[in-house]
Design an enzyme around this catalytic site. Structure first.
Site, PDB file in Angstrom:
ATOM      1  N   PRO A  19      36.072  38.374  43.007  1.00 37.44           N
ATOM      2  CG  PRO A  19      36.668  37.535  45.087  1.00 37.44           C
ATOM      3  CD  PRO A  19      35.860  37.209  43.871  1.00 37.44           C
ATOM      4  CE  LYS A  20      42.527  43.381  37.995  1.00 36.25           C
ATOM      5  NZ  LYS A  20      43.845  42.985  38.531  1.00 36.25           N
ATOM      6  CD1 TRP A  21      40.916  35.787  41.950  1.00 36.59           C
ATOM      7  CD2 TRP A  21      41.949  35.857  43.928  1.00 36.59           C
ATOM      8  NE1 TRP A  21      40.054  35.259  42.877  1.00 36.59           N
ATOM      9  CE2 TRP A  21      40.662  35.295  44.105  1.00 36.59           C
ATOM     10  CE3 TRP A  21      42.779  36.011  45.039  1.00 36.59           C
ATOM     11  CZ2 TRP A  21      40.192  34.873  45.346  1.00 36.59           C
ATOM     12  CZ3 TRP A  21      42.311  35.588  46.269  1.00 36.59           C
ATOM     13  CH2 TRP A  21      41.048  35.034  46.414  1.00 36.59           C
ATOM     14  CG  ASP A 167      44.210  44.017  42.272  1.00 34.52           C
ATOM     15  OD1 ASP A 167      43.355  43.203  41.899  1.00 34.52           O
ATOM     16  OD2 ASP A 167      45.108  44.452  41.533  1.00 34.52           O
ATOM     17  N   GLY A 168      40.481  44.215  43.694  1.00 36.43           N
ATOM     18  CA  GLY A 168      39.334  44.777  43.016  1.00 36.43           C
ATOM     19  C   GLY A 168      38.279  43.728  42.720  1.00 36.43           C
TER      20      GLY A 168
END
Length: 323
Positions: A19-21, A167-168
């Protein structure tokens, strides 16, 4: 090591997906009882996150380490960039108060120094194993290991789920070393679209043609609030659009939050803008919302003459909305 934005998730057994934090990128150092947090700017973040410093100082094994991660604050299961920015406060008493009220968390996704040596030249697959061993010795809810998968189906599910704590996706090659300053990772952001009212514009710097459109959304009381901007209108369209906007100039447009109000982030140029009658509707693409505003500039997609401005409401960008 940084990430390059791409359109789609890469395929192959050589990739790991995470996950993109969306927070403050941070390198966390510990030597004996001394802990330091360094942001991407190279400046220390130590004084702003005392709860993280305390959690890392209590990590007995290993005694010395350097980890790469992201400082985040979650409120009601949703990342709050505003809460992070509030930590950058000059008063230490205020920082301590916030650290107790809305504690931060350090999400670790790489390790550079472990077991008494630098391991940056090892492939990421081996660094990940070292990171997992490191995480087993922490025993703190404020420091956690990021999720990871080798299955592209899982990564796509993360990207399409609409989850509000990331968010990605970030894709990392398992076979490469840690490359300082290089965009050796790939990031795929979760993009959504919204129809927004054009409530004003700014001129391009040093010119008299359009530089950016100021975007607005209506609330339940019918007030038009400024929510962000887009500067990606095609260059060829700007002269004619400037003429059209000048015909719509008005004394005021935003009836709720407006651009240019006093802010520690404002610049002299950001306070200068021209209101226009709220008649035009533009569809834009955005990646993240913080405090009812687009975190970054949006991408202009198309005009929506088929939509009434009053139809452009905040429910489009609520946490439960889907593009």
């Amino acid at each position: 090591m940084e990430a390059r934005l791409v359109e789609d998730i890469p395929k192959g057994s050589e990739w790991q997906y995470e996950p993109k934090w969306d927070g403050f990128r941070c390198l966390a150092y510990k030597r004996a009882e001394e802990v330091e947090l360094i942001g991407k700017s190279g400046k220390s973040l130590r004084r702003y996150f005392p709860e993280i410093v305390e959690a890392l100082s209590r990590a007995h094994k290993p005694q010395t380490f350097v980890i790469d991660g992201e400082l985040i604050i979650e409120i009601d299961g949703r990342l709050s960039f505003d809460a992070l920015q509030m930590r950058l406060h000059p008063a230490q008493s205020r920082i301590l108060q916030l650290s107790q009220k809305t504690p931060a968390r350090l999400v670790a996704f790489d390790i550079l120094f472990a077991a008494g040596k630098w391991i940056t030249e090892q492939p990421f697959s081996e660094r990940r194993e070292a990171l997992e061993k490191f995480a087993d010795n922490l025993h703190s809810p404020l420091v956690s290991l990021t999720e990871a998968t080798h299955r592209i189906a899982t990564a796509r599910a993360w990207l399409q789920s609409g989850r509000t704590d990331t968010d990605g996706i970030v894709a990392k090659r398992l076979d490469i070393d840690y490359r300082f300053g290089e965009r050796a990772m790939l990031k795929i952001k979760r993009m959504r679209t919204a129809d927004c009212v054009v409530g004003g514009f700014r001129y391009a710097q040093g010119g008299k043609t359009l530089g950016s459109l100021l975007l607005g959304l209506y609330d339940d009381e019918g007030l038009l609030h400024h929510v962000g901007f887009t500067s990606s209108v095609p260059i060829a369209d700007r002269p004619e659009l400037t003429k059209q906007l000048l015909k719509l100039c008005a004394p005021e447009s935003f009836t709720g939050d407006a651009p240019g109000r006093p802010s520690r982030w404002a610049t002299q140029r950001s306070a200068k803008w021209q209101p226009v009658r709220p008649l035009l509707v533009a569809e834009v693409r955005y990646d993240h919302v913080t405090g009812n505003r687009f975190r970054h500039g949006t991408k202009f997609l198309r005009w929506r003459p088929d939509k009434r401005p009053q139809q452009c409401r905040f429910d489009q960008i609520s946490p439960n909305s889907r593009a």
